[in-house]
Write a protein that holds these residues in place. Sequence first.
Motif, PDB file in Angstrom:
ATOM      1  N   ALA A  39      64.414 -16.758 -34.166  1.00  6.29           N
ATOM      2  CA  ALA A  39      64.079 -17.557 -32.990  1.00  6.29           C
ATOM      3  C   ALA A  39      65.326 -17.893 -32.180  1.00  6.29           C
ATOM      4  O   ALA A  39      66.434 -17.970 -32.709  1.00  6.29           O
ATOM      5  N   ARG A  41      65.617 -20.778 -30.480  1.00  9.89           N
ATOM      6  CA  ARG A  41      65.846 -22.218 -30.623  1.00  9.89           C
ATOM      7  C   ARG A  41      65.448 -22.659 -32.030  1.00  9.89           C
ATOM      8  O   ARG A  41      64.487 -22.151 -32.592  1.00  9.89           O
ATOM      9  N   LEU A  42      66.185 -23.616 -32.526  1.00 12.03           N
ATOM     10  CA  LEU A  42      65.804 -24.213 -33.799  1.00 12.03           C
ATOM     11  C   LEU A  42      66.088 -25.698 -33.743  1.00 12.03           C
ATOM     12  O   LEU A  42      66.897 -26.164 -32.953  1.00 12.03           O
ATOM     13  N   THR A  43      65.396 -26.428 -34.569  1.00  8.83           N
ATOM     14  CA  THR A  43      65.545 -27.874 -34.630  1.00  8.83           C
ATOM     15  C   THR A  43      66.141 -28.238 -35.979  1.00  8.83           C
ATOM     16  O   THR A  43      65.664 -27.777 -37.017  1.00  8.83           O
ATOM     17  N   THR A  54      63.619 -26.155 -38.451  1.00  7.65           N
ATOM     18  CA  THR A  54      62.310 -25.657 -38.002  1.00  7.65           C
ATOM     19  C   THR A  54      62.461 -24.830 -36.729  1.00  7.65           C
ATOM     20  O   THR A  54      63.322 -25.103 -35.891  1.00  7.65           O
ATOM     21  N   THR A  55      61.611 -23.811 -36.636  1.00 11.69           N
ATOM     22  CA  THR A  55      61.491 -23.000 -35.425  1.00 11.69           C
ATOM     23  C   THR A  55      59.993 -22.912 -35.139  1.00 11.69           C
ATOM     24  O   THR A  55      59.190 -23.563 -35.809  1.00 11.69           O
ATOM     25  N   ASP A  56      59.620 -22.071 -34.201  1.00 11.81           N
ATOM     26  CA  ASP A  56      58.203 -21.913 -33.868  1.00 11.81           C
ATOM     27  C   ASP A  56      57.380 -21.420 -35.053  1.00 11.81           C
ATOM     28  O   ASP A  56      56.237 -21.811 -35.229  1.00 11.81           O
ATOM     29  N   ASN A  57      57.962 -20.568 -35.883  1.00 10.59           N
ATOM     30  CA  ASN A  57      57.182 -19.979 -36.984  1.00 10.59           C
ATOM     31  C   ASN A  57      57.909 -20.042 -38.330  1.00 10.59           C
ATOM     32  O   ASN A  57      57.637 -19.242 -39.223  1.00 10.59           O
ATOM     33  N   TYR A  58      58.848 -20.982 -38.479  1.00  9.64           N
ATOM     34  CA  TYR A  58      59.628 -21.023 -39.720  1.00  9.64           C
ATOM     35  C   TYR A  58      60.034 -22.457 -40.025  1.00  9.64           C
ATOM     36  O   TYR A  58      60.365 -23.225 -39.117  1.00  9.64           O
ATOM     37  N   GLU A  59      60.001 -22.821 -41.297  1.00  9.24           N
ATOM     38  CA  GLU A  59      60.465 -24.137 -41.736  1.00  9.24           C
ATOM     39  C   GLU A  59      61.261 -23.973 -43.017  1.00  9.24           C
ATOM     40  O   GLU A  59      60.891 -23.188 -43.887  1.00  9.24           O
TER      41      GLU A  59
END
Length: 177
Positions: A39, A41-43, A54-59
Amino acid sequence: IATDLEIAIQKILPGKILTGGECTVPFSILNTVVKNINAERLTLEYKDKKLFITTDNYEATIQGQETKEYPIIPSIYNIKQSFSLPASLFKETLTNVIIAAHYSEIRPEISGIFMKFSENKLILAATDSFRLAEQKLESKEIKSSFESFQTIIPLKTAEEVLRILHTMQEEPIEIFL
């Protein structure tokens, strides 16, 4: 910031910071997680000694440690005196001499790259006591606030610097002693 107690690297990344903070996590786990993220962006969130990525499809969750246990990274105190040249020039010169260097616990003085600067000339040399490699570099692109200096760059540090320089092109690098 990362360190193996011999080499320390600090990189500042841009990002939107909602709440400031700090945490310490094991590099090997963080590296594995980040390598697998595709991704843009990531948080990053740190709660209860855990780093949540976390990303759109990953934690992912990584167990953290107390930041006060992290080693103190030495600061550069004399920023008025430095030496700069293009990364590609330093990379080429270092690559030409590092092949003769050798790890030696018995003779630590040959476990590195000798670097000498004087009269607008940079000399790098390395030896394993059988082979000797020397590279002299005279260039108008070298800028220094030193009249002269000489130092030994540990072999492991020189190898890491080369890895970093492979990602750089004509950007100037600045060296402080």
